[in-house]
Design a protein around this motif. Structure first.
Motif, PDB file in Angstrom:
ATOM      1  N   ALA A 169       0.824  -1.196   0.000  1.00  0.00           N
ATOM      2  CA  ALA A 169       0.000   0.000   0.000  1.00  0.00           C
ATOM      3  C   ALA A 169       0.868   1.259   0.000  1.00  0.00           C
ATOM      4  O   ALA A 169       0.529   2.251  -0.620  1.00  0.00           O
ATOM      5  N   GLN A 170       1.993   1.211   0.674  1.00  0.00           N
ATOM      6  CA  GLN A 170       2.863   2.379   0.733  1.00  0.00           C
ATOM      7  C   GLN A 170       3.581   2.627  -0.583  1.00  0.00           C
ATOM      8  O   GLN A 170       3.887   3.753  -0.913  1.00  0.00           O
ATOM      9  N   SER A 171       3.856   1.583  -1.343  1.00  0.00           N
ATOM     10  CA  SER A 171       4.633   1.763  -2.563  1.00  0.00           C
ATOM     11  C   SER A 171       3.792   1.644  -3.839  1.00  0.00           C
ATOM     12  O   SER A 171       4.320   1.765  -4.914  1.00  0.00           O
ATOM     13  N   LYS A 172       2.503   1.411  -3.705  1.00  0.00           N
ATOM     14  CA  LYS A 172       1.642   1.212  -4.872  1.00  0.00           C
ATOM     15  C   LYS A 172       1.486   2.515  -5.646  1.00  0.00           C
ATOM     16  O   LYS A 172       1.154   3.549  -5.080  1.00  0.00           O
ATOM     17  N   PRO A 173       1.722   2.500  -6.956  1.00  0.00           N
ATOM     18  CA  PRO A 173       1.554   3.713  -7.759  1.00  0.00           C
ATOM     19  C   PRO A 173       0.082   4.043  -7.937  1.00  0.00           C
ATOM     20  O   PRO A 173      -0.784   3.216  -7.666  1.00  0.00           O
ATOM     21  N   ALA A 174      -0.201   5.227  -8.417  1.00  0.00           N
ATOM     22  CA  ALA A 174      -1.580   5.645  -8.669  1.00  0.00           C
ATOM     23  C   ALA A 174      -2.215   4.705  -9.691  1.00  0.00           C
ATOM     24  O   ALA A 174      -1.527   4.105 -10.507  1.00  0.00           O
ATOM     25  N   ALA A 175      -3.517   4.586  -9.629  1.00  0.00           N
ATOM     26  CA  ALA A 175      -4.237   3.730 -10.564  1.00  0.00           C
ATOM     27  C   ALA A 175      -3.952   4.178 -11.992  1.00  0.00           C
ATOM     28  O   ALA A 175      -3.763   5.356 -12.262  1.00  0.00           O
ATOM     29  N   VAL A 176      -3.949   3.237 -12.914  1.00  0.00           N
ATOM     30  CA  VAL A 176      -3.636   3.527 -14.311  1.00  0.00           C
ATOM     31  C   VAL A 176      -4.615   4.551 -14.868  1.00  0.00           C
ATOM     32  O   VAL A 176      -4.227   5.484 -15.563  1.00  0.00           O
ATOM     33  N   GLY A 177      -5.879   4.418 -14.562  1.00  0.00           N
ATOM     34  CA  GLY A 177      -6.882   5.358 -15.051  1.00  0.00           C
ATOM     35  C   GLY A 177      -6.596   6.789 -14.618  1.00  0.00           C
ATOM     36  O   GLY A 177      -6.761   7.732 -15.386  1.00  0.00           O
ATOM     37  N   GLU A 178      -6.138   6.964 -13.384  1.00  0.00           N
ATOM     38  CA  GLU A 178      -5.801   8.298 -12.898  1.00  0.00           C
ATOM     39  C   GLU A 178      -4.627   8.862 -13.688  1.00  0.00           C
ATOM     40  O   GLU A 178      -4.605  10.037 -14.044  1.00  0.00           O
ATOM     41  N   GLY A 179      -3.638   8.033 -13.961  1.00  0.00           N
ATOM     42  CA  GLY A 179      -2.466   8.473 -14.703  1.00  0.00           C
ATOM     43  C   GLY A 179      -2.810   8.873 -16.127  1.00  0.00           C
ATOM     44  O   GLY A 179      -2.318   9.873 -16.639  1.00  0.00           O
ATOM     45  N   VAL A 180      -3.689   8.099 -16.766  1.00  0.00           N
ATOM     46  CA  VAL A 180      -4.096   8.395 -18.147  1.00  0.00           C
ATOM     47  C   VAL A 180      -4.864   9.706 -18.182  1.00  0.00           C
ATOM     48  O   VAL A 180      -4.644  10.546 -19.058  1.00  0.00           O
ATOM     49  N   GLY A 181      -5.747   9.903 -17.224  1.00  0.00           N
ATOM     50  CA  GLY A 181      -6.513  11.151 -17.171  1.00  0.00           C
ATOM     51  C   GLY A 181      -5.615  12.368 -17.010  1.00  0.00           C
ATOM     52  O   GLY A 181      -5.788  13.386 -17.682  1.00  0.00           O
ATOM     53  N   LYS A 182      -4.627  12.259 -16.140  1.00  0.00           N
ATOM     54  CA  LYS A 182      -3.687  13.357 -15.928  1.00  0.00           C
ATOM     55  C   LYS A 182      -2.861  13.597 -17.185  1.00  0.00           C
ATOM     56  O   LYS A 182      -2.635  14.737 -17.578  1.00  0.00           O
ATOM     57  N   LEU A 183      -2.450  12.527 -17.837  1.00  0.00           N
ATOM     58  CA  LEU A 183      -1.672  12.654 -19.066  1.00  0.00           C
ATOM     59  C   LEU A 183      -2.475  13.375 -20.147  1.00  0.00           C
ATOM     60  O   LEU A 183      -1.965  14.266 -20.832  1.00  0.00           O
ATOM     61  N   ARG A 184      -3.737  13.006 -20.296  1.00  0.00           N
ATOM     62  CA  ARG A 184      -4.596  13.664 -21.290  1.00  0.00           C
ATOM     63  C   ARG A 184      -4.714  15.158 -20.997  1.00  0.00           C
ATOM     64  O   ARG A 184      -4.662  15.995 -21.895  1.00  0.00           O
ATOM     65  N   LYS A 185      -4.895  15.483 -19.727  1.00  0.00           N
ATOM     66  CA  LYS A 185      -5.010  16.890 -19.332  1.00  0.00           C
ATOM     67  C   LYS A 185      -3.707  17.635 -19.644  1.00  0.00           C
ATOM     68  O   LYS A 185      -3.728  18.749 -20.162  1.00  0.00           O
ATOM     69  N   ASP A 186      -2.571  17.009 -19.350  1.00  0.00           N
ATOM     70  CA  ASP A 186      -1.277  17.631 -19.623  1.00  0.00           C
ATOM     71  C   ASP A 186      -1.076  17.851 -21.119  1.00  0.00           C
ATOM     72  O   ASP A 186      -0.574  18.891 -21.538  1.00  0.00           O
ATOM     73  N   VAL A 187      -1.464  16.873 -21.936  1.00  0.00           N
ATOM     74  CA  VAL A 187      -1.326  16.998 -23.390  1.00  0.00           C
ATOM     75  C   VAL A 187      -2.194  18.148 -23.896  1.00  0.00           C
ATOM     76  O   VAL A 187      -1.748  18.967 -24.714  1.00  0.00           O
ATOM     77  N   THR A 188      -3.419  18.248 -23.402  1.00  0.00           N
ATOM     78  CA  THR A 188      -4.310  19.334 -23.806  1.00  0.00           C
ATOM     79  C   THR A 188      -3.714  20.685 -23.431  1.00  0.00           C
ATOM     80  O   THR A 188      -3.702  21.623 -24.240  1.00  0.00           O
ATOM     81  N   THR A 189      -3.187  20.791 -22.228  1.00  0.00           N
ATOM     82  CA  THR A 189      -2.558  22.038 -21.778  1.00  0.00           C
ATOM     83  C   THR A 189      -1.361  22.388 -22.654  1.00  0.00           C
ATOM     84  O   THR A 189      -1.190  23.544 -23.045  1.00  0.00           O
ATOM     85  N   LEU A 190      -0.542  21.395 -22.984  1.00  0.00           N
ATOM     86  CA  LEU A 190       0.619  21.638 -23.838  1.00  0.00           C
ATOM     87  C   LEU A 190       0.207  22.087 -25.236  1.00  0.00           C
ATOM     88  O   LEU A 190       0.818  22.990 -25.816  1.00  0.00           O
ATOM     89  N   LYS A 191      -0.828  21.465 -25.797  1.00  0.00           N
ATOM     90  CA  LYS A 191      -1.313  21.865 -27.123  1.00  0.00           C
ATOM     91  C   LYS A 191      -1.794  23.320 -27.104  1.00  0.00           C
ATOM     92  O   LYS A 191      -1.501  24.084 -28.024  1.00  0.00           O
ATOM     93  N   GLN A 192      -2.522  23.684 -26.048  1.00  0.00           N
ATOM     94  CA  GLN A 192      -3.005  25.053 -25.942  1.00  0.00           C
ATOM     95  C   GLN A 192      -1.838  26.035 -25.846  1.00  0.00           C
ATOM     96  O   GLN A 192      -1.838  27.078 -26.494  1.00  0.00           O
ATOM     97  N   ARG A 193      -0.842  25.669 -25.069  1.00  0.00           N
ATOM     98  CA  ARG A 193       0.336  26.543 -24.904  1.00  0.00           C
ATOM     99  C   ARG A 193       1.099  26.669 -26.225  1.00  0.00           C
ATOM    100  O   ARG A 193       1.545  27.756 -26.585  1.00  0.00           O
ATOM    101  N   LEU A 194       1.245  25.564 -26.962  1.00  0.00           N
ATOM    102  CA  LEU A 194       1.927  25.614 -28.254  1.00  0.00           C
ATOM    103  C   LEU A 194       1.172  26.499 -29.242  1.00  0.00           C
ATOM    104  O   LEU A 194       1.792  27.240 -30.019  1.00  0.00           O
ATOM    105  N   MET A 195      -0.143  26.453 -29.228  1.00  0.00           N
ATOM    106  CA  MET A 195      -0.930  27.304 -30.109  1.00  0.00           C
ATOM    107  C   MET A 195      -0.748  28.771 -29.741  1.00  0.00           C
ATOM    108  O   MET A 195      -0.652  29.641 -30.615  1.00  0.00           O
ATOM    109  N   GLN A 196      -0.678  29.080 -28.448  1.00  0.00           N
ATOM    110  CA  GLN A 196      -0.440  30.455 -28.007  1.00  0.00           C
ATOM    111  C   GLN A 196       0.919  30.945 -28.506  1.00  0.00           C
ATOM    112  O   GLN A 196       1.049  32.070 -28.998  1.00  0.00           O
TER     113      GLN A 196
END
Length: 129
Positions: A72-99
């Motif tokens: 429990a102490q060393s278990k990484p975040a659930a895969v679904g949580e990681g994918v959601g964060k990654l998608r959000k980061d990609v969207t933010t990066l795309k918006q920044r690149l367009m700016q």
């Protein structure tokens, strides 16, 4: 709270070439060879080789006590949580690149902006048919 057992190097252990534990410490002549020489094992030079935590975890697994706690102490975040964060980061990066593209006048240039065409030599392929 889990308490790690004391981790000490053996005063009498020697490696296959007669080296003592201080030679296996970071910066020592044999530091790279900890694993191959067996220096990182319990009863050898675990402190010098930096393997104390690995040994403690292995002993904890063998005993079976506290295994759930350790996982429990060393278990990484659930895969679904990681994918959601990654998608959000990609969207933010795309918006920044367009700016950035808009600010530099590259927005809407298509392939020319990616490949560097149309800059410097007046050799733009846009509109050439």
């Amino acid at each position: 709270a889990l308490k790690a057992p004391p981790c000490e190097d053996s005063a009498t252990w020697t490696g296959p070439y007669g080296d003592k534990c201080p030679q296996y410490a970071h910066g020592g002549d044999r530091a790279f060879w900890c694993k191959w020489d067996g220096a990182g094992e319990k009863g050898a030079c675990p402190a010098a080789c930096g393997t104390c935590n690995a040994i403690a975890l292995e002993e904890e697994k063998r005993r079976g006590a506290g295994e759930g706690t350790m996982l429990a102490q060393s278990k990484p975040a659930a895969v679904g949580e990681g994918v959601g964060k990654l998608r959000k980061d990609v969207t933010t990066l795309k918006q920044r690149l367009m700016q950035i593209a808009k600010a530099t006048g590259l927005a809407g240039k298509g392939k020319g902006a990616q490949g560097g065409e149309g800059h410097g030599g007046g050799t733009s392929s846009e509109g050439a048919s």
